[in-house]
Design an enzyme around this catalytic site. Structure first.
Site, PDB file in Angstrom:
ATOM      1  N   HIS A  64      -6.426 -12.021  -8.177  1.00  0.00           N
ATOM      2  CA  HIS A  64      -6.314 -11.295  -6.904  1.00  0.00           C
ATOM      3  C   HIS A  64      -5.163 -11.842  -6.056  1.00  0.00           C
ATOM      4  O   HIS A  64      -4.322 -11.079  -5.568  1.00  0.00           O
ATOM      5  CB  HIS A  64      -7.638 -11.415  -6.143  1.00  0.00           C
ATOM      6  CG  HIS A  64      -7.648 -10.721  -4.823  1.00  0.00           C
ATOM      7  ND1 HIS A  64      -8.109  -9.435  -4.656  1.00  0.00           N
ATOM      8  CD2 HIS A  64      -7.237 -11.126  -3.577  1.00  0.00           C
ATOM      9  CE1 HIS A  64      -7.984  -9.089  -3.388  1.00  0.00           C
ATOM     10  NE2 HIS A  64      -7.461 -10.098  -2.713  1.00  0.00           N
ATOM     11  N   GLU A  65      -5.135 -13.158  -5.908  1.00  0.00           N
ATOM     12  CA  GLU A  65      -4.092 -13.738  -5.060  1.00  0.00           C
ATOM     13  C   GLU A  65      -2.707 -13.575  -5.679  1.00  0.00           C
ATOM     14  O   GLU A  65      -1.723 -13.339  -4.969  1.00  0.00           O
ATOM     15  CB  GLU A  65      -4.384 -15.216  -4.778  1.00  0.00           C
ATOM     16  CG  GLU A  65      -5.747 -15.484  -4.147  1.00  0.00           C
ATOM     17  CD  GLU A  65      -6.012 -14.665  -2.905  1.00  0.00           C
ATOM     18  OE1 GLU A  65      -5.060 -14.377  -2.157  1.00  0.00           O
ATOM     19  OE2 GLU A  65      -7.187 -14.318  -2.672  1.00  0.00           O
ATOM     20  N   GLU A 123      -5.594  -5.334   0.947  1.00  0.00           N
ATOM     21  CA  GLU A 123      -6.805  -5.921   0.376  1.00  0.00           C
ATOM     22  C   GLU A 123      -7.565  -4.951  -0.535  1.00  0.00           C
ATOM     23  O   GLU A 123      -7.972  -5.311  -1.636  1.00  0.00           O
ATOM     24  CB  GLU A 123      -7.715  -6.453   1.482  1.00  0.00           C
ATOM     25  CG  GLU A 123      -7.111  -7.612   2.257  1.00  0.00           C
ATOM     26  CD  GLU A 123      -6.789  -8.826   1.394  1.00  0.00           C
ATOM     27  OE1 GLU A 123      -7.225  -8.889   0.225  1.00  0.00           O
ATOM     28  OE2 GLU A 123      -6.082  -9.721   1.882  1.00  0.00           O
ATOM     29  N   MET A 175      -5.761 -17.881  -0.375  1.00  0.00           N
ATOM     30  CA  MET A 175      -4.745 -17.222   0.450  1.00  0.00           C
ATOM     31  C   MET A 175      -3.458 -17.069  -0.345  1.00  0.00           C
ATOM     32  O   MET A 175      -2.972 -18.004  -0.970  1.00  0.00           O
ATOM     33  CB  MET A 175      -4.495 -18.051   1.715  1.00  0.00           C
ATOM     34  CG  MET A 175      -3.439 -17.470   2.643  1.00  0.00           C
ATOM     35  SD  MET A 175      -3.892 -15.806   3.206  1.00  0.00           S
ATOM     36  CE  MET A 175      -2.266 -15.099   3.502  1.00  0.00           C
ATOM     37  N   GLU A 176      -2.887 -15.853  -0.282  1.00  0.00           N
ATOM     38  CA  GLU A 176      -1.772 -15.464  -1.141  1.00  0.00           C
ATOM     39  C   GLU A 176      -0.403 -15.845  -0.615  1.00  0.00           C
ATOM     40  O   GLU A 176       0.597 -15.196  -0.975  1.00  0.00           O
ATOM     41  CB  GLU A 176      -1.811 -13.941  -1.358  1.00  0.00           C
ATOM     42  CG  GLU A 176      -1.461 -13.089  -0.133  1.00  0.00           C
ATOM     43  CD  GLU A 176      -2.642 -12.688   0.723  1.00  0.00           C
ATOM     44  OE1 GLU A 176      -2.511 -11.741   1.515  1.00  0.00           O
ATOM     45  OE2 GLU A 176      -3.713 -13.320   0.597  1.00  0.00           O
ATOM     46  N   ASN A 177      -0.268 -16.876   0.196  1.00  0.00           N
ATOM     47  CA  ASN A 177       1.033 -17.264   0.738  1.00  0.00           C
ATOM     48  C   ASN A 177       2.119 -17.198  -0.333  1.00  0.00           C
ATOM     49  O   ASN A 177       1.922 -17.653  -1.458  1.00  0.00           O
ATOM     50  CB  ASN A 177       0.975 -18.703   1.263  1.00  0.00           C
ATOM     51  CG  ASN A 177      -0.284 -18.983   2.039  1.00  0.00           C
ATOM     52  OD1 ASN A 177      -0.541 -18.379   3.055  1.00  0.00           O
ATOM     53  ND2 ASN A 177      -1.093 -19.901   1.529  1.00  0.00           N
TER      54      ASN A 177
END
Length: 881
Positions: free
Chosen positions: A305-306, A328, A271-273
Site C-alpha cells: 500500500h505505501e 487512499e 506513512m508513504e513519505n
C-alpha cells in the site's frame, strides 16, 4: 463543552494559495528537547490568483521563533505577527523572494506523535495530515508543492543514521568529531505532508531492485539493533510490490533509493513519505516465532500500500484534504488487487468485505456517517476512516466493473499521464474514465457526495406460463447526518440465476438479449428486469463478488440458502449465503434468549455448512470462512435497534456449540488432517491449513470436555510458530481460571522482553468475555510494560476491551466508564488516538434503553471535559448531536 468551539473547514470555501513555494532548504540540528530548524524558502506569487495577494500566512504550532529574514534582510517585529497557529508576514515582496526562518521545537515533549518526535531514542516525523507545521512555519497544505533539500545534523553516537526524502547527496563529520551530517535532495516536488526525517541508532538490511527500464534501486530497511533478522518478509514484499506495479499498472519507481524505517511509536500503520516510508514496527518485523499468519499478510499488504502511494498519492497528490479518498481509496483498491493476485482472489474478497461490513457499515449507519468525499470537517485526522479507505476502494472497484479491465487500465494510464505532478481532485480522476469510455459519470459522482449504505430491496416474481422472471429492485437510501434525502445511485449488480440442479441459467433480458458478464446496471430508484426462457423458478444469486457496497434484502427460503451454499458458482456469494443462513439462526436465537427460552437445533444450517467443511475439493481457507459464524458486532448491526449484547453473546456461543456437537468427528478430522509439517511459510496453502485447523480447535473447545481442553493446552504448549501459539492462547482465555492463568503466565515469561509480541498478551486478556475482565484491564493499565503514550499498547489493551461487546457494554455501565476515562487521559497526551477510541461509542443509540442511557452519560461527561481537543470535540459532538 468546555472548549472554544472550533470552526469547521468547508469544501465550498476552498481557494488556491496566493503564494507558492518553488524550493525549500531545511537544516536540522537534532536535539531531544531543542531541535533547531533553519528553513530557506523560495516563494513566488501564484499567477493564477487575480488581484492583490495580501499578507503571507504560514502555518506553525508549538514552535519557538528565533529569526526571520526576507532576501537576507532581518525583519523586525513590526513586519510580522505570530500567534498559536500562524506566522504572518504582513507586507511580503510583490515578486519572487527568499524567506529564511529559524525555529526551535521540542521532539521529546511531542507525545501527540505529529511532527518531529522521539520514539525509543529515534528521531522521526509524521507530517500527514498537518504535522509539518510543528517542525517549521510553512504553507502546510497539499496543493503547495516544493522541491526539498535537507541537511540533517546529529550526535554521531546517538544518531549514527540520518535519513530524509529523495536521494543522498553528501555525508560528513563536523570539526568537533562528535557530530555529523547528511544531505538529501528530492528532485520531485511534494507537499509538506510527505516530508520525512529519521535520526537514530538503527541497523539495516539492504538489497536491490532492477526496474523494468534497467535501473538499479537500492532498498534498505532500518530497524532497532537486534531486529535485523525480522526484515526478510518485508523486503520480499517490497520487491514483489514493485514488480507487480510495473506489470499491472505500468508504474516504475523513480528514485535511486527506497528506504523503510520501523519505529515503535506511531499513530497509524505506516506513512508513504517520498522515498522514506516510516512504519509502525509491528508492520515490518516478522519471523515465524514472532508474527502470526495475519501479521505476515498485513505486512505484505501495508508494504504494498505505501509503495503504491508513490504514484497514487505522491506523484499525483490531492488538491485539498477533502480529496483524501483520491489517494487512499484508490491505493486501497490497488493493494487489495495485489493481495488477490498474490493469494486466493475469492478468499481475499471475502476478507475485504468482512472488514468493510464490520467497520465501515456501522460507521455509515451511525452519527459518524460522512461521504467518501466530505464537505466539512473540524479535525482532518478524524477523516482517516474506513469510509475514506475501504468504501473509497469499493467506488474504484465499481468503475473497474462497469468498464472492464482494458478500459479501466486505459483510464488509469490517462490519469497518470495527465496529472503527473499535480494536486488533483476527484472530478479530474473520474474525468479520465469518462474520456476513455465515452460514458457519462455524472450520476456516479453521487457515490462521493452521499453518505450512508444503500439498501437494495429485491423481489423475484416467476411466471411459469411465460417462463419469465421479473426482478424488481428498489434503492432505499437511508437518511444520514445532514442528508435527509438522497438521489438514486449508479451501480453495477453482478448476478446469476440458479436452476434446481445448481447450475447457472443463461441470463437473457427481454428485448435486450444476453446480459454481458452477468452484470446489470442500476440507475433508478425502482427498476424491473424481465429475464426470459426460464423453464422453472430460479434461485437468484445477487451481488456476486460484492459488486457494490450495499445491503441486500431478498426473501429467501432455507432451501434457497442451502442451494446457494452448496452450488453457487460465485465463491463470494456461496460464503455470503452461509453468513445469511447463520445470521438468520443467530437473530432468532438472540430473541429466544432474551425471552428466557432455548433455541431449536438449526438442522438445515448445520447440514449445509457441514457439506462445505468436508468437501476437500474446496480451498481450506474458503471452507474456514464458510464455517466461521458472523461476529457479535455483525449480529448487533443486523438487529439494529434495542440491542442486548449479552443475549447476542449467548446466541453466538450456543451456535458454536451446536456446530461442535453436530460435527465433532469432522472437526477433529480436519484438525488432525491439516497439521502442517515442514518449515513455516505464509503461503495460501499453509495459511489455509492453519485457519481451518484453528477454527476446528476453537469449536471443539466449546463442548467444554476435559479432552477438548487438554487438546488446546497441548496445541499451545507444542506450538512451533506464533500463529499456533496465539490460536491456542485465544481459546484458553475462555477456559477455567487456573488453566487460563497458567497459559498467560507462560506467554508472559516467554515474551515479556519483546515489545511487539507482548501486545498479544494484553489484547487477549482484554478480550476475555467475563465480569472480572474490567478489573483486570484496570490493573493492566498500571503494568510496567503498558504506556498510555504508546498507541500500540493502547490499541492492544483499551481498544481490545472496547471491541469485546460483553465487556464494553456491561449492564452496569462500568465498561463505558473505563473507556471514557481512557479517552480523557489520552485527550491530553495524544488527541488523535483519543478520538479514534471515542469512536467505540458510535452505535450507542442502537442499544437497549438501560445501556443506551449509561453510554450517553459517559459521552456527556466527556463533552464536559476541560480543554477538550479538536479531535475529541468533533467525534463526541457528532455522537450527541
Amino acid at each position: 463543552m468546555h472548549t472554544d468551539t472550533p470552526r469547521p473547514v468547508l469544501l465550498k470555501n476552498y481557494k488556491p494559495s496566493a503564494y507558492l513555494i518553488d524550493t525549500v532548504h531545511l537544516d536540522f540540528s537534532l536535539h531531544p528537547t531543542a531541535t533547531r530548524v533553519a528553513s530557506k524558502m523560495r516563494i513566488k506569487l501564484n499567477d493564477n490568483i487575480s488581484g492583490k495577494h495580501g499578507a503571507l500566512v504560514l502555518d506553525g504550532e508549538q514552535l519557538s521563533l528565533e529569526s526571520i529574514a526576507v532576501d537576507g534582510i532581518p525583519i523586525g517585529s513590526r513586519g510580522y505577527r505570530v500567534d498559536d497557529a500562524t506566522l504572518t508576514l504582513l507586507k511580503p515582496p510583490t515578486t519572487t523572494f527568499t524567506l529564511e526562518i529559524v525555529t526551535v521545537c521540542n521532539p521529546q515533549a511531542n507525545t501527540s506523535l505529529s511532527g518531529l518526535y522521539v520514539s525509543r531514542g529515534i528521531f522521526c516525523t509524521q507530517c500527514e495530515a498537518q504535522g509539518f507545521r510543528r517542525i517549521t512555519y510553512f504553507l502546510d497544505r497539499p496543493d503547495v508543492m516544493a522541491k526539498f533539500t535537507v541537511r540533517v545534523e546529529g550526535d554521531r553516537e546517538a544518531t549514527p543514521v540520518l535519513l530524509s526524502n529523495g536521494n543522498p547527496l553528501e555525508r560528513g563529520t563536523l570539526a568537533n568529531k562528535s557530530r555529523h551530517y547528511a544531505i538529501w535532495k528530492d528532485p520531485h516536488p511534494k507537499p509538506a505532508y510527505l516530508f520525512a526525517l529519521v535520526g537514530g541508532n538503527l541497523k539495516s538490511v539492504a538489497s536491490t531492485f532492477r526496474t523494468v527500464s534497467g535501473r538499479t534501486v537500492d532498498l534498505t530497511i532500518y530497524v532497532e539493533p537486534g531486529k535485523e533478522d525480522r526484515c526478510g518478509w518485508a523486503m520480499d514484499s517490497l520487491k514483489r510490490s514493485m514488480r507487480w506495479d510495473e506489470e499491472r499498472f505500468g508504474c516504475e519507481y523513480d528514485l535511486d533509493v527506497f528506504n523503510i524505517v520501523a519505529v515503535s511509536d506511531f499513530n497509524m500503520g505506516a506513512m508513504e513519505n517520498k522515498g522514506l516510508n516510516v512504519f509502525n514496527d509491528r508492520l515490518v518485523l516478522a519471523t515465524p516465532e514472532t508474527a502470526t499468519d495475519q501479521a505476515f499478510l498485513a505486512i505484505e499488504r501495508v508494504i504494498a500500500h505505501e509503495y503504491f502511494h508513490n504514484w497514487t498519492g505522491n506523484r499525483i497528490t490531492c488538491r485539498d484534504w477533502f480529496q483524501l479518498c483520491l489517494k487512499e481509496g484508490l491505493t486501497v483498491y490497488r493493494d487489495q488487487e495485489f493481495s488477490s493476485d498474490t493469494h486466493s482472489r475469492g478468499v481475499q474478497r471475502i476478507s475485504n468485505v468482512r472488514t468493510l461490513k464490520a467497520a465501515q457499515f456501522p460507521e455509515d449507519a451511525g452519527p459518524l456517517a460522512h461521504p467518501v468525499r466530505p464537505d466539512t470537517y473540524i479535525e482532518i485526522n478524524n477523516f482517516y476512516t474506513t469510509t475514506i479507505y475501504e468504501k473509497g476502494a469499493e467506488i474504484v472497484r465499481m468503475i473497474a466493473t462497469l468498464l472492464g479491465p482494458k478500459l479501466f487500465r486505459k483510464g488509469m494510464d490517462l490519469y497518470f499521464h495527465r496529472h503527473d505532478g499535480d494536486a488533483a481532485t476527484v472530478e479530474q480522476f473520474i474525468a479520465c474514465f469518462a474520456d476513455v469510455s465515452g460514458r457519462d459519470f455524472s450520476q456516479y459522482m453521487l457515490w462521493y457526495s452521499q453518505a450512508g449504505t444503500p439498501e437494495l430491496v429485491c423481489k423475484l416474481k416467476y411466471n411459469a406460463a411465460a417462463k419469465t422472471a421479473d426482478m424488481t429492485i428498489e434503492q432505499v437510501l437511508p437518511a444520514t447526518p445532514g442528508q435527509a434525502r438522497k438521489k438514486p445511485l449508479h451501480m453495477p449488480l453482478k448476478m446469476g440465476l440458479i436452476g434446481s440442479d445448481g447450475m447457472d441459467l443463461p441470463l437473457k433480458l427481454q428485448d435486450q438479449g444476453p446480459v454481458r458478464h452477468g452484470t446489470i446496471e442500476l440507475k433508478r430508484r425502482i427498476e424491473t428486469f424481465r429475464f426470459t426462457d426460464l423453464k422453472s423458478r430460479p434461485v437468484p444469486s445477487l451481488l456476486r463478488g460484492f459488486s457494490a457496497p450495499v445491503n441486500l434484502t431478498l426473501t429467501q427460503s432455507d432451501d434457497d440458502l442451502a442451494l446457494l451454499v452448496a452450488r453457487d458458482a460465485d465463491p463470494f456469494n456461496r460464503w455470503q449465503a452461509a453468513q445469511d443462513f447463520a445470521m438468520r439462526v443467530l437473530v432468532r436465537a438472540t430473541s429466544e434468549f432474551r425471552a428466557g427460552g432455548m433455541p431449536q437445533r438449526p438442522s438445515a444450517y448445520l447440514d449445509s455448512v457441514r457439506a462445505v467443511l468436508v468437501d476437500s475439493s474446496l480451498e481450506t481457507a474458503f471452507r474456514a470462512q464458510v464455517l466461521a459464524i458472523p461476529a457479535e458486532s455483525d449480529i448487533a448491526r443486523v438487529i439494529g435497534t434495542n440491542v442486548d449484547p449479552d443475549a447476542i453473546c449467548a446466541a453466538s456461543r450456543w451456535l458454536q456449540k451446536q456446530i461442535a456437537v453436530a460435527m465433532s468427528d469432522d472437526l477433529l478430522e480436519q484438525y488432525e488432517l491439516h497439521a502442517v509439517s515442514g518449515a513455516y511459510a505464509p503461503t495460501k496453502e499453509q495459511v489455509g491449513a492453519r485457519s481451518i485447523r484453528h477454527l476446528a480447535l476453537s469449536l471443539l473447545a466449546q463442548r467444554k470436555g476435559e479432552a477438548d481442553i487438554r487438546r488446546v493446552v497441548r496445541h499451545y504448549e507444542k506450538a512451533k510458530n506464533l500463529t499456533d501459539e496465539i490460536a491456542g492462547l485465544a481459546v484458553l482465555r475462555l477456559a477455567s481460571t487456573s488453566v487460563r492463568s497458567a497459559a498467560f503466565e507462560r506467554f508472559f515469561d516467554r515474551w515479556k522482553n519483546d515489545h511487539v509480541v507482548i501486545d498479544h498478551w494484553f489484547s487477549l486478556q482484554a478480550a476475555i468475555p467475563a465480569p472480572g475482565t474490567l478489573a483486570l484491564v484496570r490493573k493492566l493499565m498500571k503494568h510496567p510494560l503498558y504506556a498510555m503514550t504508546n498507541p500500540n499498547k493502547v490499541r492492544a489493551l483499551v481498544f481490545a476491551f472496547a471491541a469485546t461487546p460483553t465487556n464494553f457494554h456491561r449492564a452496569d455501565g462500568k465498561g463505558y466508564e473505563l473507556v471514557a476515562d481512557a479517552i480523557e487521559q489520552l485527550n491530553a497526551v495524544n488527541p488523535q488516538v483519543a478520538a479514534r477510541l471515542a469512536g467505540s461509542f458510535r452505535s450507542w443509540r442502537t442499544l437497549e434503553p438501560g445501556r443506551r442511557s449509561m453510554a450517553e452519560k459517559s459521552l456527556r461527561d466527556l463533552a464536559g471535559t476541560k480543554h477538550l481537543s479538536r479531535d475529541v470535540f468533533e467525534i463526541v459532538g457528532k455522537m450527541l448531536d
